[in-house]
Every structure is written in structure tokens, then in C-alpha cells.
Write a protein that holds these residues in place. Structure first.
Motif, mmCIF file in Angstrom:
data_model
loop_
_atom_site.group_PDB
_atom_site.id
_atom_site.type_symbol
_atom_site.label_atom_id
_atom_site.label_comp_id
_atom_site.label_asym_id
_atom_site.label_seq_id
_atom_site.Cartn_x
_atom_site.Cartn_y
_atom_site.Cartn_z
ATOM 1 N N LYS A 54 0.847 -1.186 0.000
ATOM 2 C CA LYS A 54 0.000 0.000 0.000
ATOM 3 C C LYS A 54 0.884 1.237 0.000
ATOM 4 C CE LYS A 54 -3.742 0.475 2.415
ATOM 5 N NZ LYS A 54 -4.823 0.525 1.403
ATOM 6 N N PRO A 55 0.475 2.296 -0.701
ATOM 7 C CA PRO A 55 1.240 3.544 -0.676
ATOM 8 C C PRO A 55 1.336 4.083 0.751
ATOM 9 C CG PRO A 55 -0.383 3.566 -2.444
ATOM 10 C CD PRO A 55 -0.692 2.369 -1.612
ATOM 11 N N LEU A 56 2.439 4.756 1.037
ATOM 12 C CA LEU A 56 2.665 5.349 2.353
ATOM 13 C C LEU A 56 2.734 6.862 2.196
ATOM 14 C CD1 LEU A 56 3.360 5.281 5.366
ATOM 15 C CD2 LEU A 56 5.759 4.879 4.728
ATOM 16 N N LEU A 57 1.807 7.563 2.866
ATOM 17 C CA LEU A 57 1.778 9.022 2.848
ATOM 18 C C LEU A 57 2.499 9.546 4.079
ATOM 19 C CD1 LEU A 57 0.828 11.834 1.917
ATOM 20 C CD2 LEU A 57 -1.378 11.368 3.048
ATOM 21 N N LEU A 58 3.538 10.324 3.853
ATOM 22 C CA LEU A 58 4.310 10.931 4.940
ATOM 23 C C LEU A 58 4.047 12.431 4.958
ATOM 24 C CD1 LEU A 58 7.744 9.138 4.400
ATOM 25 C CD2 LEU A 58 5.910 8.477 5.966
ATOM 26 N N LEU A 70 3.397 16.442 -2.668
ATOM 27 C CA LEU A 70 2.123 16.355 -3.382
ATOM 28 C C LEU A 70 1.229 17.552 -3.108
ATOM 29 C CD1 LEU A 70 0.138 14.779 -5.165
ATOM 30 C CD2 LEU A 70 -0.569 13.507 -3.115
ATOM 31 N N ASP A 71 1.359 18.143 -1.935
ATOM 32 C CA ASP A 71 0.519 19.295 -1.586
ATOM 33 C C ASP A 71 0.779 20.504 -2.473
ATOM 34 O OD1 ASP A 71 3.033 19.088 -0.204
ATOM 35 O OD2 ASP A 71 2.486 20.806 1.019
ATOM 36 N N ARG A 72 1.875 20.499 -3.214
ATOM 37 C CA ARG A 72 2.148 21.617 -4.133
ATOM 38 C C ARG A 72 1.338 21.510 -5.427
ATOM 39 N NH1 ARG A 72 8.403 23.608 -4.265
ATOM 40 N NH2 ARG A 72 8.660 23.962 -2.028
ATOM 41 N N ASP A 84 -2.178 20.541 -7.744
ATOM 42 C CA ASP A 84 -3.574 20.937 -7.539
ATOM 43 C C ASP A 84 -4.458 19.708 -7.346
ATOM 44 O OD1 ASP A 84 -4.002 19.877 -10.122
ATOM 45 O OD2 ASP A 84 -3.639 21.831 -11.053
ATOM 46 N N GLU A 85 -5.714 19.956 -7.006
ATOM 47 C CA GLU A 85 -6.642 18.866 -6.691
ATOM 48 C C GLU A 85 -6.951 18.009 -7.912
ATOM 49 O OE1 GLU A 85 -10.027 20.617 -4.862
ATOM 50 O OE2 GLU A 85 -8.919 21.303 -3.096
ATOM 51 N N GLU A 86 -6.912 18.597 -9.098
ATOM 52 C CA GLU A 86 -7.179 17.829 -10.319
ATOM 53 C C GLU A 86 -6.123 16.753 -10.517
ATOM 54 O OE1 GLU A 86 -7.659 18.521 -15.158
ATOM 55 O OE2 GLU A 86 -7.425 20.234 -13.810
ATOM 56 N N PHE A 87 -4.861 17.098 -10.303
ATOM 57 C CA PHE A 87 -3.807 16.099 -10.446
ATOM 58 C C PHE A 87 -3.912 15.050 -9.339
ATOM 59 C CE2 PHE A 87 0.440 14.484 -9.396
ATOM 60 C CZ PHE A 87 0.725 13.851 -10.590
ATOM 61 N N ASN A 90 4.139 18.573 2.813
ATOM 62 C CA ASN A 90 4.494 19.530 3.867
ATOM 63 C C ASN A 90 3.250 20.168 4.473
ATOM 64 O OD1 ASN A 90 7.252 19.081 3.413
ATOM 65 N ND2 ASN A 90 7.328 20.672 1.849
ATOM 66 N N ARG A 91 2.102 19.712 4.025
ATOM 67 C CA ARG A 91 0.785 20.128 4.512
ATOM 68 C C ARG A 91 0.536 21.624 4.307
ATOM 69 N NH1 ARG A 91 -1.888 17.521 9.998
ATOM 70 N NH2 ARG A 91 -3.956 17.297 9.113
ATOM 71 N N THR A 92 0.938 22.131 3.148
ATOM 72 C CA THR A 92 0.566 23.502 2.796
ATOM 73 C C THR A 92 -0.903 23.577 2.414
ATOM 74 O OG1 THR A 92 1.266 23.137 0.498
ATOM 75 C CG2 THR A 92 2.895 24.069 2.018
ATOM 76 N N ARG A 93 -1.480 22.434 2.069
ATOM 77 C CA ARG A 93 -2.926 22.309 1.892
ATOM 78 C C ARG A 93 -3.339 20.910 2.325
ATOM 79 N NH1 ARG A 93 -4.770 19.215 -2.312
ATOM 80 N NH2 ARG A 93 -3.301 18.706 -3.974
ATOM 81 N N GLU A 94 -4.607 20.739 2.636
ATOM 82 C CA GLU A 94 -5.121 19.439 3.059
ATOM 83 C C GLU A 94 -5.340 18.550 1.838
ATOM 84 O OE1 GLU A 94 -6.144 16.806 6.091
ATOM 85 O OE2 GLU A 94 -5.449 18.873 6.295
#
Length: 297
Positions: free
Chosen positions: A43-47, A143-145, A147-150, A184-188
Motif C-alpha cells: 500500500k502507498p505510504l503518505l508521509l 504532493l501538496d504543491r 492541484d486537486e485535479e492532479f 508539507n501540509r501547505t494544503r489538506e
């Protein structure tokens, strides 16, 4: 030289800790458990966590540990499919069309030919699922850099390890990649993406762990200087800064002090090396004004 272990020979998180320690990467039992499950369950791991705490480095260390290829996708605003997944080689397609002009092939046959795999330029995501020999480590960094579409486009890859290309169809992974995503959680990030991933938050390390990390990277550092540097960084992090220093800056600062021959942090050392740890003139001015006594008491 000791050969790296196959994934199926890691029996528990303690073996992960020991193996990565040899790669100079320090992690605790909770983090090692997340890595172990990522390897076992595929499973992918989100850090997530602040910049500079080792999110990217763990993917690099794992690729070395597994003796496999690291494929990295650096995310940014405006990232699209052409840059991340695939693109057609238009110049080669045009040449192919010209060569077929007198071939007598039907339009359908010509289209099928120029939309073949030999005309496809593989970008990191497609490259990660078309490896012939073994599973790579796929790092989707910051990944937070994007956009939501990607982010929404990633869902097919993260859930089924496949990518759909209109002209060809669905391409499934020959060897599922080990996927690490960082933020880096610049967005949720979306709940849909998080549901497809294991999750771990990496924070700034405590004093003891950071000293251990720095000593791993700089085995020749004197104990007194090591303690001074790490204690100073921990106190600096409590200041209101435009960029809080991460572990990589701690290592850079210690290495700079050693390179200049300092055995302790005094006013002169602080003035000459602050650029190793702080990255804006406002932050440097703030810390320089306070002086070394504010951080070494």
C-alpha cells in the motif's frame, strides 16, 4: 559487501530499523512499522510533516536498501499529465505519418501504428509501472504543491496500480512499485487519496534522536560541539521564523562549524555560519541580535 535483503525477508519492524540504520537513516518503531506495512501490504505510504525532517530521504534509503531503482516525481503547481504520466512523441509521429503516406494502409491502421508504445514518452508515473525486472520505489514528492485535479488523477494509480491511456487502453503494473508520497501540509489532501494510503506524521526529532542522526552523518564531530549545535537548533525552532530549520540544516550547520575549525559556538562562529541554518536575512538578523548565549544557556 553485504547484499541487500529481499523484501520478503524482513520479518518485523526491528529488522527495518536495523537495515535502515546501516543506510544512516534513523527511525523509531512507529515509523518503522509504517514502512514495514508498506513493504508487506504494497500500500502507498503518505508521509506528512514539516520540511527537512527526512520524508524524502527515507525513499532514497529504501531504494538503496532494496537495491532497486528510485523514480521521483517532484510536484509543483500546474503539474499535468504530460509531465507526470506520459506524452506522445509528436515529432516521431509526424515522421511515421510521412513514411506511411505510400504504404496503402487504412486510416485506422495508420493511427494504430503511430499510437504504439514506441511513440510513447514515459514520464515518472508510467515509468514506475512499466519496469521489466523488479519493483521500483516511486517517490511522489511534495504532493501538496500540486492541484486537486492532479491529485484526483492519482487515485487510479494508487488503488489499482494501473494507468489508462485513451489511445492504448489500460496499462497495469508488471511489478507494483513501492509508493511513498510526501506532503508539507501547505494544503489538506483529499480523503479519497488518504483512504488509499497508510499514513505517518514525521515531526522534528527530540534532542537525543537528532544528536544520533547528526552523529550518523558526521561521525567525526566532537561530543561537546554536537550537543551545542543540536540544543541551539532546538531553541531556535521556538522562534518565530520565516523558515524553521530542519534536520538537514542542523547537519549543514555542524558540518560548516567543523570545516571552519570551530570547537564551540561563540559569537564569531555564529556570525559566520548562520547562513548554513537560516535562509532569510530577517531570520539571520533576529538570531544574530539575540547572540549565542540565548541558545546555549
Amino acid at each position: 559487501m553485504e547484499k541487500n535483503k529481499p523484501v520478503n525477508q524482513f520479518n518485523n519492524q526491528e529488522e527495518i530499523i536495523e537495515a535502515l540504520d546501516k543506510m544512516q537513516y534513523v527511525l523509531d518503531e512507529e515509523f518503522a512499522t509504517s514502512v514495514f506495512l508498506m513493504l508487506k501490504l504494497r500500500k502507498p505510504l503518505l508521509l506528512e510533516g514539516p520540511p527537512g525532517v527526512g520524508k524524502t530521504e527515507v525513499a532514497i534509503a529504501l531504494a538503496h536498501l532494496l537495491d532497486t531503482r528510485l523514480i521521483r516525481l517532484q510536484c509543483y503547481e500546474g503539474l499535468d499529465i504530460n509531465s507526470a504520466v506520459y506524452e506522445w512523441n509528436y515529432q516521431k509521429q509526424l515522421l511515421g505519418i510521412r513514411l506511411q503516406e505510400e504504404s496503402g494502409l487504412s486510416v485506422e491502421q495508420k493511427e494504430k501504428h503511430i499510437f504504439g508504445s514506441e511513440y510513447l514518452l514515459r514520464r515518472p508515473l508510467l515509468e514506475s509501472i512499466t519496469q521489466e525486472l523488479q519493483s521500483p520505489v516511486l517517490l511522489i514528492d511534495e504532493l501538496d504543491r500540486s492541484d486537486e485535479e492532479f491529485e484526483a488523477f492519482l487515485l487510479e494509480l494508487l488503488s489499482a496500480f494501473q494507468i489508462s491511456i485513451p489511445e492504448i487502453g489500460t496499462i497495469k503494473a508488471k511489478h507494483k512499485p513501492y509508493v511513498i508520497l510526501t506532503s508539507n501540509r501547505t494544503r489538506e489532501l483529499s480523503d479519497a487519496l488518504k483512504r488509499r494510503c497508510l499514513y505517518h506524521w514525521i515531526d522534528y526529532p527530540d534532542l537525543e534522536k537528532e544528536m544520533l542522526i547528526v552523529r550518523k552523518k558526521l561521525p567525526g564531530i566532537e561530543a561537546s560541539l554536537l550537543e551545542q549545535v543540536v540544543k541551539a537548533v532546538h531553541r531556535i525552532r521556538f522562534r518565530k521564523l520565516s523558515k524553521t530549520p530542519g534536520i538537514s540544516e542542523t547537519i549543514d550547520w555542524a558540518e560548516s562549524l567543523m570545516a571552519l575549525g570551530y570547537r564551540e559556538i561563540n559569537r564569531d562562529a555564529l556570525d559566520k555560519t548562520l547562513g548554513s541554518i537560516l535562509k532569510s536575512t530577517e531570520d539571520i538578523s533576529l538570531i544574530r541580535t539575540e547572540g549565542p548565549d540565548a541558545f546555549l544557556a
